[in-house]
Design an enzyme around this catalytic site. Structure first.
Site, mmCIF file in Angstrom:
data_model
loop_
_atom_site.group_PDB
_atom_site.id
_atom_site.type_symbol
_atom_site.label_atom_id
_atom_site.label_comp_id
_atom_site.label_asym_id
_atom_site.label_seq_id
_atom_site.Cartn_x
_atom_site.Cartn_y
_atom_site.Cartn_z
ATOM 1 C CB THR A 136 13.985 0.479 -2.330
ATOM 2 O OG1 THR A 136 13.048 0.974 -1.382
ATOM 3 C CG2 THR A 136 13.913 1.297 -3.593
ATOM 4 C CB SER A 142 5.962 3.765 -5.229
ATOM 5 O OG SER A 142 6.612 4.995 -5.042
ATOM 6 C CB CYS A 246 9.136 -3.296 9.185
ATOM 7 S SG CYS A 246 9.307 -5.048 9.529
ATOM 8 N N GLY A 348 17.590 34.872 4.358
ATOM 9 C CA GLY A 348 18.205 35.531 3.205
ATOM 10 C C GLY A 348 19.366 34.707 2.667
ATOM 11 C CD GLU A 372 10.217 4.064 6.329
ATOM 12 O OE1 GLU A 372 9.148 3.490 6.056
ATOM 13 O OE2 GLU A 372 11.145 3.548 6.946
HETATM 14 P P1 TGC Z 1 -1.623 -4.411 -0.943
HETATM 15 O O1 TGC Z 1 -2.197 -5.375 -1.901
HETATM 16 O O2 TGC Z 1 -2.396 -3.177 -0.588
HETATM 17 O O3 TGC Z 1 -1.196 -5.155 0.401
HETATM 18 C C1 TGC Z 1 -0.424 -6.347 0.414
HETATM 19 C C2 TGC Z 1 -0.535 -6.929 1.830
HETATM 20 O O4 TGC Z 1 0.065 -6.035 2.765
HETATM 21 C C3 TGC Z 1 -0.932 -5.537 3.687
HETATM 22 N N1 TGC Z 1 -0.635 -4.129 3.904
HETATM 23 C C4 TGC Z 1 -0.144 -3.693 5.054
HETATM 24 N N2 TGC Z 1 0.121 -4.336 6.196
HETATM 25 C C5 TGC Z 1 0.640 -3.610 7.204
HETATM 26 N N3 TGC Z 1 0.889 -2.292 7.079
HETATM 27 C C6 TGC Z 1 0.650 -1.619 5.943
HETATM 28 N N4 TGC Z 1 0.945 -0.320 5.839
HETATM 29 C C7 TGC Z 1 0.095 -2.321 4.856
HETATM 30 N N5 TGC Z 1 -0.270 -1.984 3.594
HETATM 31 C C8 TGC Z 1 -0.715 -3.109 3.038
HETATM 32 C C9 TGC Z 1 -2.250 -5.761 3.007
HETATM 33 O O5 TGC Z 1 -3.292 -5.870 3.932
HETATM 34 C C10 TGC Z 1 -1.966 -7.063 2.298
HETATM 35 O O6 TGC Z 1 -1.983 -8.127 3.242
HETATM 36 P P2 TGC Z 1 -2.603 -9.560 2.856
HETATM 37 O O7 TGC Z 1 -2.420 -10.382 4.095
HETATM 38 O O8 TGC Z 1 -4.022 -9.253 2.485
HETATM 39 O O9 TGC Z 1 -1.787 -10.040 1.677
HETATM 40 O O10 TGC Z 1 -0.185 -3.998 -1.458
HETATM 41 P P3 TGC Z 1 0.239 -3.198 -2.717
HETATM 42 O O11 TGC Z 1 1.282 -4.016 -3.390
HETATM 43 O O12 TGC Z 1 -0.950 -2.753 -3.529
HETATM 44 O O13 TGC Z 1 0.983 -1.939 -2.095
HETATM 45 C C11 TGC Z 1 0.438 -1.049 -1.238
HETATM 46 C C12 TGC Z 1 1.397 0.141 -1.058
HETATM 47 C C13 TGC Z 1 1.621 0.887 -2.366
HETATM 48 C C14 TGC Z 1 0.741 1.090 -0.071
HETATM 49 C C15 TGC Z 1 2.743 -0.351 -0.520
HETATM 50 O O14 TGC Z 1 3.374 -1.120 -1.464
HETATM 51 C C16 TGC Z 1 3.656 0.770 -0.112
HETATM 52 O O15 TGC Z 1 3.589 1.210 1.034
HETATM 53 N N6 TGC Z 1 4.582 1.251 -0.994
HETATM 54 C C17 TGC Z 1 5.611 2.204 -0.607
HETATM 55 C C18 TGC Z 1 6.944 1.499 -0.471
HETATM 56 C C19 TGC Z 1 7.750 2.021 0.665
HETATM 57 O O16 TGC Z 1 7.300 2.738 1.534
HETATM 58 N N7 TGC Z 1 9.012 1.648 0.695
HETATM 59 C C20 TGC Z 1 9.852 2.019 1.816
HETATM 60 C C21 TGC Z 1 11.158 1.279 1.783
HETATM 61 S S1 TGC Z 1 12.054 1.362 3.302
HETATM 62 C C22 TGC Z 1 12.592 2.938 3.397
HETATM 63 O O17 TGC Z 1 12.271 3.787 2.654
HETATM 64 C C23 TGC Z 1 13.491 3.225 4.525
HETATM 65 S S2 TGC Z 1 14.060 4.870 4.642
HETATM 66 C C24 TGC Z 1 14.519 4.772 6.255
HETATM 67 C C25 TGC Z 1 15.284 5.859 6.801
HETATM 68 O O18 TGC Z 1 16.432 6.105 6.385
HETATM 69 O O19 TGC Z 1 14.746 6.440 7.776
HETATM 70 P P1 FAD Z 2 9.169 5.817 -7.650
HETATM 71 O O1 FAD Z 2 8.357 4.773 -6.979
HETATM 72 O O2 FAD Z 2 9.788 5.516 -8.957
HETATM 73 O O3 FAD Z 2 8.352 7.147 -7.733
HETATM 74 C C1 FAD Z 2 8.705 8.251 -8.587
HETATM 75 C C2 FAD Z 2 7.565 9.280 -8.504
HETATM 76 O O4 FAD Z 2 6.342 8.702 -8.993
HETATM 77 C C3 FAD Z 2 7.265 9.736 -7.079
HETATM 78 O O5 FAD Z 2 6.891 11.098 -7.089
HETATM 79 C C4 FAD Z 2 6.086 8.887 -6.674
HETATM 80 O O6 FAD Z 2 5.292 9.468 -5.661
HETATM 81 C C5 FAD Z 2 5.338 8.803 -7.988
HETATM 82 N N1 FAD Z 2 4.466 7.633 -8.079
HETATM 83 C C6 FAD Z 2 4.806 6.322 -7.967
HETATM 84 N N2 FAD Z 2 3.721 5.548 -8.091
HETATM 85 C C7 FAD Z 2 2.666 6.382 -8.277
HETATM 86 C C8 FAD Z 2 1.269 6.190 -8.464
HETATM 87 N N3 FAD Z 2 0.726 4.962 -8.456
HETATM 88 N N4 FAD Z 2 0.490 7.282 -8.632
HETATM 89 C C9 FAD Z 2 1.024 8.516 -8.610
HETATM 90 N N5 FAD Z 2 2.343 8.779 -8.442
HETATM 91 C C10 FAD Z 2 3.143 7.707 -8.278
HETATM 92 N N6 FAD Z 2 14.509 1.821 0.751
HETATM 93 C C11 FAD Z 2 14.729 0.693 1.478
HETATM 94 O O7 FAD Z 2 14.202 -0.372 1.172
HETATM 95 N N7 FAD Z 2 15.535 0.734 2.586
HETATM 96 C C12 FAD Z 2 16.160 1.873 2.993
HETATM 97 O O8 FAD Z 2 16.865 1.862 3.997
HETATM 98 C C13 FAD Z 2 15.963 3.065 2.217
HETATM 99 N N8 FAD Z 2 16.628 4.204 2.556
HETATM 100 C C14 FAD Z 2 16.530 5.306 1.723
HETATM 101 C C15 FAD Z 2 17.333 6.416 1.966
HETATM 102 C C16 FAD Z 2 17.277 7.510 1.105
HETATM 103 C C17 FAD Z 2 18.185 8.681 1.346
HETATM 104 C C18 FAD Z 2 16.358 7.523 0.036
HETATM 105 C C19 FAD Z 2 16.257 8.721 -0.863
HETATM 106 C C20 FAD Z 2 15.576 6.430 -0.214
HETATM 107 C C21 FAD Z 2 15.661 5.293 0.607
HETATM 108 N N9 FAD Z 2 14.926 4.133 0.346
HETATM 109 C C22 FAD Z 2 15.114 2.991 1.086
HETATM 110 C C23 FAD Z 2 14.117 4.046 -0.880
HETATM 111 C C24 FAD Z 2 12.761 4.720 -0.771
HETATM 112 O O9 FAD Z 2 11.899 3.985 0.033
HETATM 113 C C25 FAD Z 2 12.215 4.886 -2.197
HETATM 114 O O10 FAD Z 2 12.989 5.892 -2.807
HETATM 115 C C26 FAD Z 2 10.731 5.232 -2.210
HETATM 116 O O11 FAD Z 2 9.959 4.146 -1.789
HETATM 117 C C27 FAD Z 2 10.263 5.690 -3.614
HETATM 118 O O12 FAD Z 2 10.703 4.819 -4.603
HETATM 119 P P2 FAD Z 2 11.438 5.402 -5.919
HETATM 120 O O13 FAD Z 2 12.518 6.315 -5.463
HETATM 121 O O14 FAD Z 2 11.808 4.253 -6.755
HETATM 122 O O15 FAD Z 2 10.373 6.305 -6.640
#
Ligand code: TGC
Ligand code: FAD
Length: 392
Positions: A136, A142, A246, A348, A372
C-alpha cells in the site's frame, strides 16, 4: 439450569484431530497466560509486546504453514486455529504473526530465490529477523496496480524510490518485501524486492494516534534513492500476481482470526449478562438480551464452520480460489464487527472501558474490515465472479 457452552452446541471440536486440538490448546494457553493480562495496558500505550516474539517462535507460530526452513509446516486448519486463538487475545497480536508468516515469509517462500529462502526464512522462523510487506502507498490502496514506487536498474543493483504506507511491523522490521514497478512499466512490470534495514536510503517512520489496532506497530517505509544489490530482486513472474497470492494466504488466516475476536466479545457479553442485575434479575434472563446472544452465537458458529470448510478444502486441494478466500474474509470479518458492536451494547457503559475486551476488539476490527482488501473490494471480487461483470 446449567448453561450449555457455545462450543458444545457447535460441536466443532469433534471435527478436529488430536493434533489440531493440541496446537489450539497450546496457543490458547499462551494467549491467556502471557497476553491477556497485559492486553488493555498494551492497547492504551500503543505498544506491541516485542518480548513475546521468542515465545511465539518457540511455539512454531512464525511462518507456521511453511514446510522446511525451520518452519512448523502446519496444516491450513491448524494454522487457522493458531490465528483464531491469537486474535481471541488481540487483532494486533494476530496481525504480527500474519504479516511475518503469511506475507513477508510466504512472499520469500513463494516468489523468492533459493538464496533468499535460505538466507531469510530460518532466521524469520526463529524470530531473529522481522519482516514486513510493503504494498500500500499513500495514493494506492485498493488499487495496488496504480502504485508509484519505482525500481531502476543501476549497474548490478537497483535503485528504489517511493513511499509505502500503513505497513504493519515496519517500525521494528529488519527487512521489508517491497513491491515496485520496474522503470516506467505498467502493472505487468511489478516486482518484489527484499530490502534490508540498513540499505542506504531505507527509512521507516511509525504512525501514531491510531484508535484501532493500537497494540500493533504500523509505519511508513520511505525509499529515497534506496540502493539494493541485484540479489534483492525476487525472481517471480513479473506482475501483481505474486503479491496477490500472498494476500490469499493472509486473508485466509484473517477469516479464522476474526472468529477469535468475535468469540472473545461473545464470552465477555455472555458472562456480563449473567452477572449484571437490573430490575432485580440478571439481564441474561431478559428476552431481548437472549435474542442478541443467540444471534451472536449463531453467527459465530456459522463463521467457524465456514472457515473449517475452506480450511479442509485448502488442505485437500493445496489452494483455494481467490473468490473462496474473499467470501470467507468478507463474511467472517463482517460478522465479527457486527458481533463486537452488539456485545458492546450488552455491556452498557462498561462496554466502553478497556477493562473489558469488547471495545478493544470492536475498534481493532475496523482495521481488519479495511485491510487485506476492504469489505467492498471483496464484495466486488465476488460480484464480478458471479455476474461476469467487473464493477471495480
Ligand atoms: P487483476 O487484473 O484482476 O489481476 C492482476 C493479476 O493478478 C491475478 N490475481 C490474483 N492472483 C492471486 N490471487 C488473487 N487474489 C488475485 N487477484 C488477481 C490475476 O489473475 C492477474 O494475473 P495475470 O497473470 O493474469 O496478470 O488486478 P486488478 O489490478 O484489477 O486488481 C484486483 C483487485 C482489486 C482484487 C486487487 O488489486 C486487490 O485485491 N486489491 C486490494 C488490495 C489489498 O488487499 N491490499 C492489501 C495490502 S497488505 C495488507 O493489508 C496487510 S494487513 C496485514 C495485517 O496486519 O494483518
Ligand atoms: P481506499 O482504497 O482509498 O478505499 C477507500 C474507500 O473506498 C473504501 O471504503 C473502499 O472499499 C472504497 N473503494 C475503493 N475502491 C472502490 C471501488 N472500485 N468501488 C467501490 N468502493 C471502492 N498495507 C500493506 O501493504 N501492508 C501492511 O502491512 C498493511 N497493514 C495495515 C495495517 C493497518 C492497521 C491498516 C489500517 C492498513 C494496513 N494496510 C497495509 C493497508 C490496507 O491494505 C489498505 O488500507 C487497504 O487496502 C485499503 O486501502 P486505502 O486505505 O487506501 O483505502
Amino acid at each position: 439450569m446449567d448453561p450449555l457452552p457455545l462450543g458444545a452446541i457447535s460441536a466443532r471440536d469433534a471435527e478436529l484431530s488430536d493434533e489440531e486440538r493440541l496446537v489450539r490448546d497450546s496457543v490458547r494457553r499462551f494467549v491467556r497466560e502471557r497476553y491477556l493480562p497485559r492486553a488493555g495496558e498494551l492497547y492504551e500505550r500503543e505498544e506491541f509486546p516485542r518480548d513475546l516474539i521468542p515465545e511465539m517462535a518457540e511455539l512454531g507460530l512464525l511462518g507456521a504453514s511453511i514446510a522446511g526452513y525451520g518452519c512448523a509446516g502446519m496444516s491450513p486448519v491448524s494454522y487457522g486455529l493458531v490465528l483464531e486463538e491469537l486474535e481471541y487475545g488481540d487483532s494486533g497480536l494476530r496481525s504480527f504473526v500474519s504479516v511475518q508468516g503469511s506475507l513477508a515469509m510466504y512472499a520469500i517462500y513463494s516468489a523468492g530465490s533459493d538464496a533468499q529462502r535460505d538466507k531469510y526464512l530460518p532466521e524469520m522462523a526463529r524470530g531473529k529477523l522481522i519482516g514486513c510487506f510493503g504494498l500500500t502507498e499513500p495514493d494506492s490502496g485498493s488499487d495496488p496496480a496504480s502504485m508509484a514506487t519505482r525500481a531502476r536498474k543501476d549497474g548490478d543493483g537497483y535503485v528504489l524510490n517511493g513511499t509505502k504506507m500503513w505497513i504493519t511491523n515496519a517500525p521494528f522490521c529488519d527487512l521489508c518485501v517491497v513491491w515496485a514497478k520496474l522503470e516506467d512499466g505498467g502493472a505487468e512490470s511489478v516486482r518484489g524486492f527484499v530490502v534490508e534495514r540498513g540499505a542506504p536510503g531505507f527509512e521507516t517512520r511509525r504512525i501514531h494516534g491510531k484508535m484501532s489496532l493500537r497494540s500493533s506497530e504500523t509505519g511508513e517505509v520511505i525509499l529515497s534513492d534506496c540502493r539494493v544489490p541485484g540479489s534483492a530482486l525476487m525472481p517471480h513472474k513479473p506482475g501483481l500476481g505474486a503479491a496477490l497470492r500472498c494476500l490469499n494466504e493472509a486473508r485466509f488466516g484473517i477469516a479464522w482470526g476474526a472468529v477469535g475476536a468475535a468469540r472473545a466479545c461473545f464470552d465477555s457479553a455472555l458472562g456480563y449478562a449473567r452477572e449484571r442485575v437490573q430490575f432485580g434479575v440478571p439481564i441474561a434472563s431478559k428476552q431481548l438480551i437472549q435474542e442478541q446472544l443467540v444471534e451472536l452465537g449463531s453467527e459465530i458458529v456459522k463463521a467457524e464452520l465456514l472457515a473449517l470448510h475452506f480450511g479442509r478444502l485448502k488442505q485437500k486441494q493445496g489452494r483455494l480460489l481467490p473468490e473462496q478466500v474473499s467470501l470467507c474474509k468478507r463474511n467472517n470479518v463482517g460478522m465479527a464487527l457486527a458481533v463486537a458492536r452488539t456485545a458492546r451494547g450488552i455491556l452498557g457503559a462498561n462496554g466502553i472501558l478497556l477493562e473489558y475486551p469488547v471495545i478493544r476488539h470492536m475498534l481493532n476490527l475496523e482495521s481488519v474490515y479495511t485491510y487485506e482488501g476492504t469489505h467492498e473490494v471483496h464484495t466486488l471480487v465476488l460480484g464480478k465472479a458471479l455476474t461476469g461483470h467487473s464493477a471495480f
